[in-house]
Design a protein around this motif. Structure first.
Motif, mmCIF file in Angstrom:
data_model
loop_
_atom_site.group_PDB
_atom_site.id
_atom_site.type_symbol
_atom_site.label_atom_id
_atom_site.label_comp_id
_atom_site.label_asym_id
_atom_site.label_seq_id
_atom_site.Cartn_x
_atom_site.Cartn_y
_atom_site.Cartn_z
ATOM 1 N N GLN A 220 0.851 -1.194 0.000
ATOM 2 C CA GLN A 220 0.000 0.000 0.000
ATOM 3 C C GLN A 220 0.886 1.243 0.000
ATOM 4 O O GLN A 220 1.956 1.249 0.588
ATOM 5 C CB GLN A 220 -0.901 0.014 1.236
ATOM 6 C CG GLN A 220 -1.920 -1.107 1.217
ATOM 7 C CD GLN A 220 -2.949 -0.990 2.330
ATOM 8 O OE1 GLN A 220 -2.987 0.004 3.048
ATOM 9 N NE2 GLN A 220 -3.779 -1.999 2.475
ATOM 10 N N THR A 221 0.402 2.302 -0.640
ATOM 11 C CA THR A 221 1.209 3.518 -0.664
ATOM 12 C C THR A 221 0.869 4.400 0.536
ATOM 13 O O THR A 221 1.558 5.370 0.831
ATOM 14 C CB THR A 221 0.975 4.325 -1.951
ATOM 15 O OG1 THR A 221 -0.434 4.491 -2.114
ATOM 16 C CG2 THR A 221 1.547 3.598 -3.150
ATOM 17 N N GLU A 222 -0.220 4.033 1.205
ATOM 18 C CA GLU A 222 -0.670 4.846 2.319
ATOM 19 C C GLU A 222 -1.352 3.939 3.323
ATOM 20 O O GLU A 222 -2.063 3.025 2.921
ATOM 21 C CB GLU A 222 -1.708 5.840 1.767
ATOM 22 C CG GLU A 222 -1.832 7.070 2.591
ATOM 23 C CD GLU A 222 -2.734 8.118 1.919
ATOM 24 O OE1 GLU A 222 -3.013 7.992 0.709
ATOM 25 O OE2 GLU A 222 -3.151 9.020 2.627
ATOM 26 N N ASN B 172 6.579 8.569 0.118
ATOM 27 C CA ASN B 172 6.823 9.830 -0.580
ATOM 28 C C ASN B 172 8.293 9.952 -0.952
ATOM 29 O O ASN B 172 9.144 10.021 -0.075
ATOM 30 C CB ASN B 172 6.382 10.991 0.340
ATOM 31 C CG ASN B 172 6.487 12.334 -0.351
ATOM 32 O OD1 ASN B 172 6.850 12.422 -1.523
ATOM 33 N ND2 ASN B 172 6.164 13.383 0.382
ATOM 34 N N THR C 54 5.984 1.201 -2.186
ATOM 35 C CA THR C 54 4.869 0.870 -1.298
ATOM 36 C C THR C 54 5.393 0.587 0.110
ATOM 37 O O THR C 54 6.583 0.371 0.316
ATOM 38 C CB THR C 54 4.087 -0.359 -1.809
ATOM 39 O OG1 THR C 54 4.968 -1.478 -1.837
ATOM 40 C CG2 THR C 54 3.514 -0.110 -3.199
ATOM 41 N N LYS D 216 2.622 7.600 4.746
ATOM 42 C CA LYS D 216 2.487 7.741 3.305
ATOM 43 C C LYS D 216 3.863 7.630 2.660
ATOM 44 O O LYS D 216 4.834 8.200 3.142
ATOM 45 C CB LYS D 216 1.875 9.122 3.001
ATOM 46 C CG LYS D 216 1.329 9.236 1.604
ATOM 47 C CD LYS D 216 0.517 10.523 1.449
ATOM 48 C CE LYS D 216 -0.066 10.586 0.047
ATOM 49 N NZ LYS D 216 -0.947 11.731 -0.136
ATOM 50 N N THR E 261 -3.246 3.915 7.503
ATOM 51 C CA THR E 261 -3.575 4.639 8.726
ATOM 52 C C THR E 261 -3.725 3.620 9.846
ATOM 53 O O THR E 261 -3.894 2.432 9.585
ATOM 54 C CB THR E 261 -4.910 5.402 8.596
ATOM 55 O OG1 THR E 261 -5.930 4.448 8.291
ATOM 56 C CG2 THR E 261 -4.848 6.454 7.506
ATOM 57 N N SER F 69 -0.915 8.341 10.384
ATOM 58 C CA SER F 69 -0.992 7.936 8.985
ATOM 59 C C SER F 69 0.428 7.848 8.463
ATOM 60 O O SER F 69 1.331 8.548 8.945
ATOM 61 C CB SER F 69 -1.812 8.941 8.175
ATOM 62 O OG SER F 69 -1.128 10.170 8.119
#
Ligand SMILES: [Zn+2]
Ligand SMILES: [Zn+2]
Length: 437
Positions: free
Chosen positions: A15-17, A43, A107, A41, A19, A39
């Motif tokens: 997953q790229t993000e 980047n 990811t 992410k 929570t 969260s």
């Protein structure tokens, strides 16, 4: 082994993000104490961790959040039963440390670092209901511990005999594949059925499951001093399967077919015997209609699977043609014939020939066959096929690969008064139970 090892379990991958929530306190490197919602992410080659209000906390490709005593973390969208018919997402809660790692493809992988025995308490409760018979829970604790330690040892071997990850051969008209645990690079095991189902403490860890793990602390199945690669599946169907039907072509003495019944059943050798076996309901430990027992040994998510000992699936010919096109990536045209070329001793097919108007292919081994012939997965590859009048009927036996211990059979044995040691030695012939730490 002198002391209990710590293991890494992959919980979320690709997953790229993501929570989640930290309940209690966690310590991040260079960040002090953390708690509450977060969260993460991906980047530009790093992971950015923010708190509930969006404030940046940490920026690194590897973030380790170490749990203080009694602290837990929650992840809301954990996928379980991946690619199987019971696939769904759930909020899950975990004990101990959370590690976030960035993959080269950008990811994030969420990993739980946890002492082995704590992990096992959860696995035994996740795989099985805590209300199951005590000897069965102890059996499962020893089984899961052995499987995991054997898998870790294999991974550490410099000259790893099992070779690269997913294995098999592909040549014109033939796809023979199997899948091994070595598919994982950033962690020891995943949290799904591919390795062992692990749902943290989402399902309250039952006192009975905890006791079964503590009562068997450090105990494993061994053969000639080596920890056994203790495989298991839900229901063998009356005969367990040889290792080579599901994985690489080698003979492992304690993963060789046995009769899962008080009396001997002959191993399946011919198509005629396979048909007779699969279309009958022989006496076997896993041939049980005992709903009450099944309720105590199967977690809720598995109780939706009915008729695992003998089952029937029916498709229209066009429907199966569609499934085959989607799952195999090959267009067979109009289906003409589905013929088993090789079966293992439990009746599970390891090589299947599928012939259509446009092409003919051979597929194996058991898991790949189960994938190709179902929108999710067939219960097993022990089936007989009837293809006529535009219909395809698959009649089958058992649930899972059938190699090693049969979970439903083992639970029935426990209710009949067998001890965990007797149960383990029934499924894994020629082995000993040893305490290694
Ligand atoms: Zn896995
Ligand atoms: Zn069985």
């Amino acid at each position: 082994m002198k002391q209990e090892p710590t293991i890494t379990v992959g919980i979320v991958d690709g997953q790229t993000e993501l929570t989640g929530r930290l309940d209690g306190t966690f310590r991040g490197e260079r960040s002090g104490l953390l708690s509450g919602r977060f969260s993460a992410k991906a980047n530009m080659g790093t992971i950015v961790l923010r708190d509930g209000s969006g404030r940046e906390l940490i920026r690194a490709p590897l973030i380790k959040l170490a749990a203080a005593d009694n602290s837990t973390f929650r992840l809301p969208n954990v996928r379980i039963g991946k690619h199987f018919h019971w696939e769904r997402t759930e909020e899950q809660t975990f004990q101990r440390d959370l590690v976030l790692r960035l993959r080269e493809n950008g990811t994030i992988t969420a990993i739980n670092e946890i002492p082995l025995e704590t992990y096992l308490e959860s696995v035994v409760s996740s795989e099985m209901n805590g209300g199951a018979p005590a000897e069965f829970l102890k059996t499962h604790a020893v089984l899961s511990r052995s499987w995991l330690l054997a898998a870790l040892n294999r991974g550490k071997d410099a000259g790893d005999t099992s070779g690269p990850p997913s294995k098999g051969s592909e040549k014109e008209g033939e796809v023979i594949r199997w899948y091994e645990r070595e598919d994982h690079d950033l962690f020891d095991v995943c949290a799904d059925d591919h390795c062992q189902r692990y749902q943290g403490i989402t399902k309250i860890v039952s006192e009975q499951a905890g006791k079964a793990v503590r009562d068997t602390r450090g105990k494993v199945i061994t053969r000639q001093g080596e920890i056994c690669d203790a495989r298991y599946s839900k229901a063998c169907g009356g005969l367990t399967e040889d290792f080579g039907t599901a994985w690489g072509d080698k003979r492992i003495p304690y993963l060789t077919s046995i009769s899962d019944a008080p009396m001997p059943h002959q191993p399946i050798a011919t198509e005629e015997e396979a048909r007779r076996w699969i279309l009958s309901a022989p006496d076997a430990y896993c041939n049980t209609q005992d709903e009450r027992l099944l309720e105590t040994i199967l977690p809720e998510v598995d109780r939706e699977t009915k008729g695992f000992f003998r089952w029937t699936i029916e498709y229209s010919r066009e429907e199966l043609e569609d499934i085959l096109r989607e799952k195999s990536g090959f267009d067979f045209g109009t289906l003409k014939e589905i013929v088993p070329l090789h079966r293992g001793p439990s009746g599970r097919i390891s090589k299947l020939k599928i012939t259509g108007s446009k092409r003919s292919m051979i597929v194996g081994k058991e898991l790949e066959i189960r994938r190709w012939l179902s929108r999710s997965h067939l219960y097993s590859s022990a089936f007989v096929v009837t293809l006529e009048a535009g219909r395809v009927v698959l009649q089958g036996a058992g649930w899972g690969h059938g190699v090693g211990l049969c979970q439903i059979g083992a639970a029935v044995m426990a209710t009949r008064g067998f001890s965990s040691e007797e149960i383990l030695k029934h499924y894994f012939r020629g082995t000993e139970i040893q305490k290694i730490y």
